[in-house]
Design a protein around this motif. Sequence first.
Motif, PDB file in Angstrom:
ATOM      1  N   TRP A 108       0.893  -1.259   0.117  1.00  0.00           N
ATOM      2  CA  TRP A 108       0.103   0.042  -0.209  1.00  0.00           C
ATOM      3  C   TRP A 108       0.754   1.188   0.080  1.00  0.00           C
ATOM      4  CZ3 TRP A 108      -5.310   0.064  -0.335  1.00  0.00           C
ATOM      5  CH2 TRP A 108      -5.891  -1.097  -0.216  1.00  0.00           C
ATOM      6  N   MET A 109       0.699   2.055  -0.825  1.00  0.00           N
ATOM      7  CA  MET A 109       1.698   3.225  -1.162  1.00  0.00           C
ATOM      8  C   MET A 109       0.957   4.358  -1.404  1.00  0.00           C
ATOM      9  SD  MET A 109       4.963   2.633  -1.439  1.00  0.00           S
ATOM     10  CE  MET A 109       5.445   0.851  -0.828  1.00  0.00           C
ATOM     11  N   ARG A 110       1.487   5.587  -0.940  1.00  0.00           N
ATOM     12  CA  ARG A 110       0.791   6.852  -0.864  1.00  0.00           C
ATOM     13  C   ARG A 110       0.628   7.729  -2.120  1.00  0.00           C
ATOM     14  NH1 ARG A 110       4.255   9.593   2.345  1.00  0.00           N
ATOM     15  NH2 ARG A 110       3.693   8.275   4.192  1.00  0.00           N
ATOM     16  N   THR A 111      -0.132   6.788  -2.823  1.00  0.00           N
ATOM     17  CA  THR A 111      -0.391   7.396  -4.381  1.00  0.00           C
ATOM     18  C   THR A 111      -1.725   8.015  -4.331  1.00  0.00           C
ATOM     19  OG1 THR A 111      -1.094   5.355  -5.295  1.00  0.00           O
ATOM     20  CG2 THR A 111       1.514   5.942  -5.418  1.00  0.00           C
ATOM     21  N   ALA A 168       7.104   9.142  11.863  1.00  0.00           N
ATOM     22  CA  ALA A 168       6.723  10.111  12.566  1.00  0.00           C
ATOM     23  C   ALA A 168       5.163  10.264  12.431  1.00  0.00           C
ATOM     24  CB  ALA A 168       7.533  11.300  12.119  1.00  0.00           C
ATOM     25  N   GLU A 169       4.681  10.079  11.337  1.00  0.00           N
ATOM     26  CA  GLU A 169       2.979  10.476  11.145  1.00  0.00           C
ATOM     27  C   GLU A 169       2.393   8.907  11.337  1.00  0.00           C
ATOM     28  OE1 GLU A 169       2.801  12.305   7.329  1.00  0.00           O
ATOM     29  OE2 GLU A 169       4.006  13.888   7.802  1.00  0.00           O
ATOM     30  N   ASP A 170       1.379   9.156  11.786  1.00  0.00           N
ATOM     31  CA  ASP A 170       0.245   8.031  11.808  1.00  0.00           C
ATOM     32  C   ASP A 170      -0.148   7.600  10.760  1.00  0.00           C
ATOM     33  OD1 ASP A 170      -1.054   5.713  13.109  1.00  0.00           O
ATOM     34  OD2 ASP A 170      -2.554   6.887  13.824  1.00  0.00           O
ATOM     35  N   ASP A 171       0.511   7.152   9.664  1.00  0.00           N
ATOM     36  CA  ASP A 171       0.007   7.040   8.271  1.00  0.00           C
ATOM     37  C   ASP A 171       0.483   5.561   7.887  1.00  0.00           C
ATOM     38  OD1 ASP A 171      -0.455   6.926   5.580  1.00  0.00           O
ATOM     39  OD2 ASP A 171       0.534   8.622   5.205  1.00  0.00           O
ATOM     40  N   PRO A 172      -0.649   4.603   7.514  1.00  0.00           N
ATOM     41  CA  PRO A 172      -0.311   3.300   7.180  1.00  0.00           C
ATOM     42  C   PRO A 172       0.324   3.157   5.719  1.00  0.00           C
ATOM     43  CG  PRO A 172      -2.622   3.621   7.111  1.00  0.00           C
ATOM     44  CD  PRO A 172      -1.932   5.068   7.384  1.00  0.00           C
ATOM     45  N   LEU A 173       0.301   3.959   5.031  1.00  0.00           N
ATOM     46  CA  LEU A 173       0.715   4.075   3.752  1.00  0.00           C
ATOM     47  C   LEU A 173       2.356   4.429   3.549  1.00  0.00           C
ATOM     48  CD1 LEU A 173      -1.855   5.925   1.767  1.00  0.00           C
ATOM     49  CD2 LEU A 173      -2.120   3.336   2.280  1.00  0.00           C
ATOM     50  N   GLY A 174       2.959   3.596   2.783  1.00  0.00           N
ATOM     51  CA  GLY A 174       4.271   3.927   2.446  1.00  0.00           C
ATOM     52  C   GLY A 174       4.642   4.901   1.468  1.00  0.00           C
ATOM     53  N   ASP A 175       5.767   5.455   1.655  1.00  0.00           N
ATOM     54  CA  ASP A 175       6.046   6.552   0.749  1.00  0.00           C
ATOM     55  C   ASP A 175       6.605   6.142  -0.695  1.00  0.00           C
ATOM     56  OD1 ASP A 175       7.613   8.653  -0.697  1.00  0.00           O
ATOM     57  OD2 ASP A 175       7.158   9.763   1.201  1.00  0.00           O
ATOM     58  N   PRO A 176       6.020   6.414  -1.714  1.00  0.00           N
ATOM     59  CA  PRO A 176       6.666   5.843  -3.081  1.00  0.00           C
ATOM     60  C   PRO A 176       8.058   5.982  -3.321  1.00  0.00           C
ATOM     61  CG  PRO A 176       4.747   7.025  -3.433  1.00  0.00           C
ATOM     62  CD  PRO A 176       5.030   7.364  -2.043  1.00  0.00           C
ATOM     63  N   ALA A 177       8.767   6.842  -2.559  1.00  0.00           N
ATOM     64  CA  ALA A 177      10.236   6.991  -2.668  1.00  0.00           C
ATOM     65  C   ALA A 177      10.887   5.696  -2.153  1.00  0.00           C
ATOM     66  CB  ALA A 177      10.698   8.085  -1.851  1.00  0.00           C
ATOM     67  N   LEU A 198      11.404  -8.100  -5.107  1.00  0.00           N
ATOM     68  CA  LEU A 198      11.640  -7.550  -3.701  1.00  0.00           C
ATOM     69  C   LEU A 198      10.430  -6.843  -3.499  1.00  0.00           C
ATOM     70  CD1 LEU A 198      13.525  -6.534  -1.487  1.00  0.00           C
ATOM     71  CD2 LEU A 198      14.175  -4.651  -3.084  1.00  0.00           C
ATOM     72  N   GLY A 199      10.059  -7.432  -2.213  1.00  0.00           N
ATOM     73  CA  GLY A 199       8.855  -6.714  -1.430  1.00  0.00           C
ATOM     74  C   GLY A 199       9.093  -5.358  -0.826  1.00  0.00           C
ATOM     75  N   VAL A 200       8.735  -4.316  -1.355  1.00  0.00           N
ATOM     76  CA  VAL A 200       8.520  -2.957  -0.608  1.00  0.00           C
ATOM     77  C   VAL A 200       7.345  -2.688   0.045  1.00  0.00           C
ATOM     78  CG1 VAL A 200       9.535  -0.610  -0.480  1.00  0.00           C
ATOM     79  CG2 VAL A 200      10.795  -2.443  -1.968  1.00  0.00           C
ATOM     80  N   CYS A 201       7.065  -3.387   1.015  1.00  0.00           N
ATOM     81  CA  CYS A 201       5.519  -3.344   1.442  1.00  0.00           C
ATOM     82  C   CYS A 201       5.430  -3.102   2.864  1.00  0.00           C
ATOM     83  CB  CYS A 201       5.015  -4.558   1.090  1.00  0.00           C
ATOM     84  SG  CYS A 201       5.700  -6.127   1.698  1.00  0.00           S
ATOM     85  N   GLY A 202       6.291  -2.776   3.518  1.00  0.00           N
ATOM     86  CA  GLY A 202       6.117  -2.360   5.061  1.00  0.00           C
ATOM     87  C   GLY A 202       5.854  -3.867   5.884  1.00  0.00           C
ATOM     88  N   GLY A 203       5.966  -4.947   5.205  1.00  0.00           N
ATOM     89  CA  GLY A 203       5.729  -6.347   5.610  1.00  0.00           C
ATOM     90  C   GLY A 203       4.341  -6.930   5.192  1.00  0.00           C
ATOM     91  N   SER A 204       3.542  -6.206   4.454  1.00  0.00           N
ATOM     92  CA  SER A 204       2.292  -6.642   4.255  1.00  0.00           C
ATOM     93  C   SER A 204       2.163  -8.038   3.151  1.00  0.00           C
ATOM     94  CB  SER A 204       1.449  -5.451   3.622  1.00  0.00           C
ATOM     95  OG  SER A 204       2.082  -4.957   2.439  1.00  0.00           O
TER      96      SER A 204
END
Length: 295
Positions: free
Chosen positions: A199-202, A229-238, A260-266
Amino acid sequence: MSAAGDPGRIAGQAPRLDGRTALVTGGGTGIGKAIAFALAEAGAVVTICGPDAGVLADACAESAAAGRGELQAATADVTDEAQIAAAVDAASRDGALDIAVANAGVARPGSLLHLTADDWMGPIGVNVLGTALTIKSAARAMRAKGGSIVTISSIAAVRPVAFMAAYSVSKAALDELTRCAAAELGPLGIRVNGVRPGWMRTEAGAAAAASDANQALIRASTPLAGSGAEDDPLGDPAYVARAVVYLASDQAAWTTGQLLGVCGGSSLPPSAGDFGYVARMLYPGEMARDFAGPE
């Protein structure tokens, strides 16, 4: 904040791609735009392509204004073989291309009971055929000196998503396409790897996460959700962009055929249970100190 703590900036020890040529499909928005920015910041000469010239122009202007580097644009539909070949030519120098990122993708939500043949062919056409044509043209431009191709898949390729069968199936096929390309093109010095974002912040990700049900699902299934730092469950596209820069660089010179999974463990399998209550009985003080939740 240091560069290492800013997902929008590549850290000082990040790999360099100075002078290398790169093409990013679907590079005008979302994850593709973040990838194009990161490649340019790492020193690559980046061309973005997509079907909307206005969107591409906006991304080029944004990159220049942010000091990330000058981007070039080539209008192309990845499902049109002639157009993607022309985009590869535009991104190449003296007929050679160093990096290609097959990022262009579409989704089509809907039940298996309702999806039409045309509904299926949207994701299959762009996500599978479009990636295959991108690999074909890019590999031809890499034969002389090798190169790196990175496909952008999804955790949906390995974790079923209800009412997203066409998308999930197309991404699973893309993963196998990545592995097949790696096996075939390796002897030519061309590495092919993939990244599976979560899940990404797009724009699309934020819209999907707007519902309470999806917010709860994302938080429950993503171990790193809300850890910043922010309570945001989405990952940054960067974060995805950093992975692409690594896979495109010499630091990944012995890596091919990997996803390669870049997914915060999801992409982890769901837990079969939770014995935290037992741990709290055995280690009440330590658990109260180190883990939030009921005593």
